[in-house]
Design an enzyme around this catalytic site. Structure first.
Site, short mmCIF file in Angstrom:
data_model
loop_
_atom_site.label_atom_id
_atom_site.label_comp_id
_atom_site.label_asym_id
_atom_site.label_seq_id
_atom_site.Cartn_x
_atom_site.Cartn_y
_atom_site.Cartn_z
N ASP A 208 0.86 -1.18 0.00
CA ASP A 208 0.00 0.00 0.00
C ASP A 208 0.90 1.23 0.00
O ASP A 208 1.64 1.46 0.96
CB ASP A 208 -0.92 0.00 1.22
CG ASP A 208 -1.81 1.24 1.27
OD1 ASP A 208 -2.65 1.38 0.38
OD2 ASP A 208 -1.62 2.05 2.20
N GLU A 292 -1.31 -1.42 -5.72
CA GLU A 292 -2.54 -0.77 -6.19
C GLU A 292 -2.22 0.12 -7.38
O GLU A 292 -1.20 0.81 -7.40
CB GLU A 292 -3.15 0.05 -5.06
CG GLU A 292 -4.53 0.61 -5.39
CD GLU A 292 -5.14 1.34 -4.21
OE1 GLU A 292 -6.29 1.77 -4.31
OE2 GLU A 292 -4.43 1.50 -3.19
N CYS A 344 -12.64 -4.89 5.61
CA CYS A 344 -12.01 -5.68 6.66
C CYS A 344 -11.32 -6.87 6.02
O CYS A 344 -11.95 -7.64 5.28
CB CYS A 344 -13.05 -6.12 7.69
SG CYS A 344 -12.39 -7.25 8.96
N CYS A 347 -13.11 -10.38 7.60
CA CYS A 347 -14.45 -10.85 7.26
C CYS A 347 -14.95 -10.33 5.92
O CYS A 347 -15.96 -10.82 5.41
CB CYS A 347 -15.44 -10.47 8.36
SG CYS A 347 -15.71 -8.69 8.53
N CYS A 363 -13.30 -3.74 13.61
CA CYS A 363 -14.43 -4.26 12.83
C CYS A 363 -15.42 -4.94 13.78
O CYS A 363 -15.01 -5.51 14.80
CB CYS A 363 -13.92 -5.24 11.78
SG CYS A 363 -15.22 -5.91 10.71
N CYS A 365 -16.64 -7.64 13.56
CA CYS A 365 -16.32 -9.06 13.68
C CYS A 365 -15.31 -9.33 14.78
O CYS A 365 -15.03 -10.48 15.10
CB CYS A 365 -15.81 -9.61 12.35
SG CYS A 365 -14.16 -9.02 11.87
N ASP A 372 -3.31 1.20 7.22
CA ASP A 372 -2.46 0.95 6.06
C ASP A 372 -2.11 -0.53 5.93
O ASP A 372 -2.07 -1.06 4.81
CB ASP A 372 -1.18 1.78 6.17
CG ASP A 372 -1.46 3.28 6.16
OD1 ASP A 372 -2.46 3.68 5.52
OD2 ASP A 372 -0.70 4.04 6.78
#
Length: 425
Positions: A208, A292, A344, A347, A363, A365, A372
């Protein structure tokens, strides 16, 4: 050093084209000879562009490459106005016309949509006031590297070359480049089919890219952004102020221009060297690298333009791509609209919105995420999904990112530390 490679449908590298750059130090007579060659190549290029523009305005057919060569080189040498073209190597003049033809082909391919990326403008006239000049010699010119390490060029002489490494094969061409800082370089093109595949590695990594941290890996490693341009801003400001005080057209102004160019060249060289070391380390340690696909051009139009260009994401990802092809690694770009930050990694839940000052979040979950690192993990998973032989859908569909997600929060602390082993100085 840069690279281009030909890869077949099975991913096997058939031929790798490498470019090696070396610093050269011509003496006074050789600098004068190079200056003549730069000027003659520029004149032939401009004459060819002028003739083709005239033919287009008159409604005549497109002038062929052979016709331009005959009129602008062979016949022009016999005239009094262009007799001095015979003082330089004819290969230099032919390569100037080859550059013009390449510029036209790229322009036509861009018009018809065959060339991807940004639209290419038509060729423009070259200016003698441009501080960057270049000429090219092919094998037809019979250039060669002597046993004493000097580079022999026709009608120029034997140039002193500082060899930082040996060439892996005989070069097919060499370009002599004079940059804005007044430095001379010899750029060799070498084609080799040598198998340089590295031993297979067990790890894969997603990256990233950002501004606070230049790169955050999916394994949790964070590389601080060196910000070479920002660190040199004070010196550049002083040199630019000195330049603005000089009278236009004076010798002192020309000297001030060179000083500014040298300062910028030092920043660019330092950034390039640092990126080469980091990209080589990443390629050597990982079998697959996923990044990316950032829209650097679009980000360069925002208020973060200076920081974006200082980071040099495009050049860094380009290094990763060609080094991966050269050393038998896998490289892939993940779609820029993939919601790597808001999803996330445990999940797969996608948050509707996330403020930029949130650097860590939990999250529902139960998973706790670093912003990052979570994005890097998602980039890795998305890249692996694209190479899934079973075609399984390992990630949700594309979700447009919020408009403010592409900026950096101003209150985030900027570390000056770097990843271990990669210096930022």
């Amino acid at each position: 050093m840069s690279s281009r490679s030909a890869i077949n449908q099975h991913g096997t590298v058939l031929l790798v084209q490498l470019r090696y750059n070396y610093r050269v130090y011509p003496d006074t007579a050789q600098r004068e000879a190079l200056s003549r060659s730069f000027g003659c190549a520029r004149v032939v290029f401009n004459d060819g562009l002028h003739l083709r523009q005239q033919a287009r305005e008159a409604g005549e057919k497109y002038l062929s490459d052979g016709e331009l060569s005959r009129r602008l080189i062979t016949e022009a040498k016999a005239t009094e106005e262009r007799a001095w073209l015979g003082e330089v190597s004819s290969v230099v003049l032919q390569q100037a016309l080859a550059d013009l033809n390449t510029a036209y082909r790229n322009f036509f391919a861009s018009l018809t949509g065959k060339r991807k990326g940004r639209k290419v403008a038509p060729p423009r006239f070259r200016s003698r006031k441009d501080n960057r000049q270049a000429i090219r010699f092919t094998k037809n010119s019979r250039f060669r590297v002597l046993d004493n390490g000097r580079l022999r060029l026709p009608k120029i002489g034997d140039l002193d070359v500082r060899w930082s490494r040996t060439l892996p094969a005989d070069p097919s061409s060499v370009a002599i480049i004079k940059d804005a800082a007044g430095r001379y370089f010899a750029s060799f093109v070498v084609q080799t089919a040598e198998d340089e595949t590295l031993p297979e590695a067990d790890s894969e990594v997603g990256i990233d890219l950002g501004l606070t941290h230049f790169a955050v890996m999916s394994d949790g490693t964070k590389v601080a952004a060196p910000k070479f341009l920002r660190r040199a801003a004070r010196k550049l400001k002083r040199l630019q102020q000195d330049l603005s005080r000089k009278q236009r057209g004076s010798q002192n102004r020309k000297k001030a221009v060179v000083k500014v160019a040298r300062a910028h060249a030092r920043v660019a060289d330092t950034r390039r060297d640092w990126q080469h070391k980091l990209s080589t380390r990443i390629i050597r340690e990982n079998q697959a690298v996923y990044v990316e696909d950032l829209c650097v051009v679009g980000l360069g139009r925002t208020r973060l333009a200076k920081s974006v260009h200082d980071a040099g994401w495009a050049s860094f990802t380009g290094m990763l791509e060609y080094k991966a092809a050269r050393y038998g690694r896998t490289f892939a770009r993940v779609d820029r609209f993939f919601p790597s930050t808001r999803m996330c990694s445990a999940c797969g839940r996608i948050n509707e919105n996330m403020a930029l000052d949130i650097r860590a979040w939990d999250c529902p979950c139960g998973a706790a995420h670093d912003r990052d690192v979570n994005a890097a993990i998602n980039v890795k998973a998305a890249g692996q999904a694209d190479f899934n032989d079973r075609g399984a859908q390992a990630r949700p569909g594309l979700v447009p990112a919020p408009r403010g997600e592409a900026v950096t929060h101003p209150d985030v602390a900027c570390s000056t530390r770097s990843v271990e082993g990669i210096s930022v100085l």
